[in-house]
Design a protein around this motif. Structure first.
Motif, PDB file in Angstrom:
ATOM      1  N   UNK A 122       0.831  -1.208   0.000  1.00  0.00           N
ATOM      2  CA  UNK A 122       0.000   0.000   0.000  1.00  0.00           C
ATOM      3  C   UNK A 122       0.863   1.253   0.000  1.00  0.00           C
ATOM      4  N   UNK A 123       2.016   1.174   0.653  1.00  0.00           N
ATOM      5  CA  UNK A 123       2.907   2.338   0.731  1.00  0.00           C
ATOM      6  C   UNK A 123       3.506   2.707  -0.618  1.00  0.00           C
ATOM      7  N   UNK A 124       3.492   1.777  -1.569  1.00  0.00           N
ATOM      8  CA  UNK A 124       4.000   2.092  -2.916  1.00  0.00           C
ATOM      9  C   UNK A 124       2.855   2.245  -3.921  1.00  0.00           C
ATOM     10  N   UNK A 125       1.622   2.356  -3.397  1.00  0.00           N
ATOM     11  CA  UNK A 125       0.492   2.659  -4.260  1.00  0.00           C
ATOM     12  C   UNK A 125      -0.380   1.492  -4.659  1.00  0.00           C
ATOM     13  N   UNK A 126      -0.182   0.341  -4.055  1.00  0.00           N
ATOM     14  CA  UNK A 126      -0.991  -0.855  -4.370  1.00  0.00           C
ATOM     15  C   UNK A 126      -2.325  -0.731  -3.663  1.00  0.00           C
ATOM     16  N   UNK A 127      -3.416  -0.770  -4.395  1.00  0.00           N
ATOM     17  CA  UNK A 127      -4.731  -0.487  -3.810  1.00  0.00           C
ATOM     18  C   UNK A 127      -5.659  -1.683  -3.927  1.00  0.00           C
ATOM     19  N   UNK A 128      -5.285  -2.795  -3.284  1.00  0.00           N
ATOM     20  CA  UNK A 128      -6.107  -4.002  -3.293  1.00  0.00           C
ATOM     21  C   UNK A 128      -6.181  -4.567  -1.873  1.00  0.00           C
TER      22      UNK A 128
ATOM     23  N   UNK B 184     -14.372  -8.596  -8.298  1.00  0.00           N
ATOM     24  CA  UNK B 184     -13.778  -9.194  -7.107  1.00  0.00           C
ATOM     25  C   UNK B 184     -14.580 -10.391  -6.613  1.00  0.00           C
ATOM     26  N   UNK B 185     -15.906 -10.284  -6.675  1.00  0.00           N
ATOM     27  CA  UNK B 185     -16.739 -11.346  -6.100  1.00  0.00           C
ATOM     28  C   UNK B 185     -16.680 -12.642  -6.907  1.00  0.00           C
ATOM     29  N   UNK B 186     -16.123 -12.588  -8.120  1.00  0.00           N
ATOM     30  CA  UNK B 186     -15.998 -13.791  -8.932  1.00  0.00           C
ATOM     31  C   UNK B 186     -14.762 -14.602  -8.587  1.00  0.00           C
ATOM     32  N   UNK B 187     -13.874 -14.049  -7.787  1.00  0.00           N
ATOM     33  CA  UNK B 187     -12.696 -14.774  -7.320  1.00  0.00           C
ATOM     34  C   UNK B 187     -12.963 -15.204  -5.882  1.00  0.00           C
ATOM     35  N   UNK B 188     -13.056 -16.494  -5.655  1.00  0.00           N
ATOM     36  CA  UNK B 188     -13.487 -17.022  -4.364  1.00  0.00           C
ATOM     37  C   UNK B 188     -12.313 -17.680  -3.647  1.00  0.00           C
ATOM     38  N   UNK B 189     -12.067 -17.244  -2.428  1.00  0.00           N
ATOM     39  CA  UNK B 189     -10.998 -17.813  -1.610  1.00  0.00           C
ATOM     40  C   UNK B 189     -11.471 -19.116  -0.971  1.00  0.00           C
ATOM     41  N   UNK B 190     -10.719 -20.170  -1.192  1.00  0.00           N
ATOM     42  CA  UNK B 190     -10.973 -21.433  -0.496  1.00  0.00           C
ATOM     43  C   UNK B 190      -9.707 -21.842   0.239  1.00  0.00           C
TER      44      UNK B 190
ATOM     45  N   UNK C 166     -11.149 -18.308 -11.232  1.00  0.00           N
ATOM     46  CA  UNK C 166     -10.244 -17.646 -12.169  1.00  0.00           C
ATOM     47  C   UNK C 166      -9.994 -18.526 -13.387  1.00  0.00           C
ATOM     48  N   UNK C 167      -9.616 -17.924 -14.520  1.00  0.00           N
ATOM     49  CA  UNK C 167      -9.217 -18.734 -15.672  1.00  0.00           C
ATOM     50  C   UNK C 167      -7.843 -19.371 -15.473  1.00  0.00           C
ATOM     51  N   UNK C 168      -7.101 -18.900 -14.480  1.00  0.00           N
ATOM     52  CA  UNK C 168      -5.780 -19.456 -14.165  1.00  0.00           C
ATOM     53  C   UNK C 168      -5.830 -20.169 -12.822  1.00  0.00           C
ATOM     54  N   UNK C 169      -4.847 -21.005 -12.584  1.00  0.00           N
ATOM     55  CA  UNK C 169      -4.712 -21.691 -11.295  1.00  0.00           C
ATOM     56  C   UNK C 169      -3.879 -20.831 -10.365  1.00  0.00           C
TER      57      UNK C 169
ATOM     58  N   UNK D  52      -8.090 -11.135  -9.537  1.00  0.00           N
ATOM     59  CA  UNK D  52      -9.402 -11.004 -10.181  1.00  0.00           C
ATOM     60  C   UNK D  52      -9.371  -9.892 -11.219  1.00  0.00           C
ATOM     61  N   UNK D  53      -8.824  -8.742 -10.849  1.00  0.00           N
ATOM     62  CA  UNK D  53      -8.769  -7.623 -11.794  1.00  0.00           C
ATOM     63  C   UNK D  53      -7.858  -7.949 -12.972  1.00  0.00           C
ATOM     64  N   UNK D  54      -6.745  -8.626 -12.705  1.00  0.00           N
ATOM     65  CA  UNK D  54      -5.842  -9.002 -13.794  1.00  0.00           C
ATOM     66  C   UNK D  54      -6.526  -9.938 -14.787  1.00  0.00           C
TER      67      UNK D  54
END
Length: 338
Positions: free
Chosen positions: A131-137, A152-158, A294-297, A145-147
């Motif tokens: 965050x100190x270098x401008x990362x806003x996630x 955001x809600x389509x990327x689910x943490x398990x 995600x489309x990636x693993x 998810x954004x990449x």
């Protein structure tokens, strides 16, 4: 590149934390067990070399210029993409280390999206340093998810371990706000993603999902809250109507007993600690953070940077090892080689 032959990309994490050393430890253990996958670390060859030397880890670092070199380089040691590095200052996160962590994550994500890598394993980062270098996630999950051009809600943490998989429906939010964030739509949306992910990436043809209650005793008929009847039960009914094998709401104090754990493939919890406390109590050294939808693993060890023990040789590489193995198995499942 043939996705069956593509190596895994491992993002370095914050170099001041334990990420680099658990990468080294996991790689050595996998090589000793003769099950090391083809993989490469994105950046930090000098940091990794210094850590291996300082901690007495027998892991030669092999700098590579292209991910395609990983297969042949792995015969000599741990392949590491050259060109990204920073000073090693264990326990002392700084902006230079944060920039390296972000560059490593960004490139590893690009490699995965392009198919140059078969999947992505991320070491822990320090959100405050980023965050100190401008990362806003809020975290790496939202960044990914954004990449991938997803909400955001389509990327689910398990969170997954040998005996338990849990999914927090709300994640990094104050506990007081959880009831206001819960909705029937949220539960059904994430449950669908979990069911699809278990089928696609874990080879479970008909996933069984358990849905936790929010309140003690599942609300006790409304005495302790009405979210179970007003929000959770309608979501369960809607999912069942779609053919998804789901049941609940189950009181949180009953959901994770040994007998109950045999009745489901994943438990969906209403908030962060409801999901993570049982997972960490049972699988602290083998817990893996998996991002579904995600489309990636993407997998990651289920622990943080642990700056307090970084560089002291105390970090257990078990969770990183499990994350690498799980990503490898998921990639095999997606290509039909599971």
């Amino acid at each position: 590149m043939n996705p069956q032959a593509a190596p895994l990309a491992i993002a370095l994490g914050d170099p001041a934390g334990i990420g680099p050393e658990v990468i080294l430890g996991a790689w050595v253990r996998l090589r000793q067990e003769r099950r090391a996958p083809t993989a490469f670390v994105v950046g930090g060859p000098e940091i990794l070399r210094m850590i291996a030397e300082a901690l007495g880890i027998d892991c030669p670092i092999v700098p590579i210029a292209d991910p395609a070199e990983a297969l042949f380089a792995s015969a000599a040691g741990l392949p590491v993409m050259a060109g990204l590095d920073a000073p090693w200052a264990p326990g002392s996160p700084d902006s230079e280390g944060a920039r390296l962590a972000l560059a490593s994550l960004s490139w590893a994500t690009k490699f995965s999206l392009s198919g140059v890598a078969s999947g992505l394993v991320t070491a822990p980062v320090a959100k405050s340093a980023l965050a100190a270098i401008g990362w806003d996630y809020p975290g790496q999950t939202e960044f990914l998810a954004e990449a991938c051009d997803l909400a955001y809600r389509d990327a689910v943490m398990m969170l997954a371990g040998p005996s338990l998989r849990t999914v927090p429906l709300t994640v990094h939010t104050p506990l007081a706000e959880v009831p206001t964030l819960l909705s029937t739509d949220l539960i059904t949306h994430k449950a669908r993603i979990v069911a699809a992910g278990l089928s696609r990436d874990f080879g479970i043809a008909n996933p069984r999902l358990a849905i936790a209650a929010l309140n003690p005793h599942a609300g006790e008929g409304g005495k302790f809250g009405d979210e179970e009847t007003r929000i959770i039960a309608p979501a369960i009914a809607a999912l069942q109507a779609e053919g998804i094998d789901v049941f609940g709401p189950v009181p949180g104090d009953a959901l994770f007993t040994p007998r109950m754990r045999t009745t489901y493939d994943a438990a969906l919890a209403m908030y962060h600690d409801q999901a993570l406390i049982p997972l960490k109590a049972l699988e602290v050294d083998e817990g893996v953070n998996v991002t579904l939808g995600l489309p990636i693993i993407r997998t990651s060890p289920d622990h943080g940077t642990a700056f307090d023990i970084a560089g002291r040789g105390l970090a257990d590489p078990g969770a990183m090892l499990a994350a690498i193995v799980m990503a490898t198995d998921m990639a095999a499942a997606r290509t039909g080689n599971g």
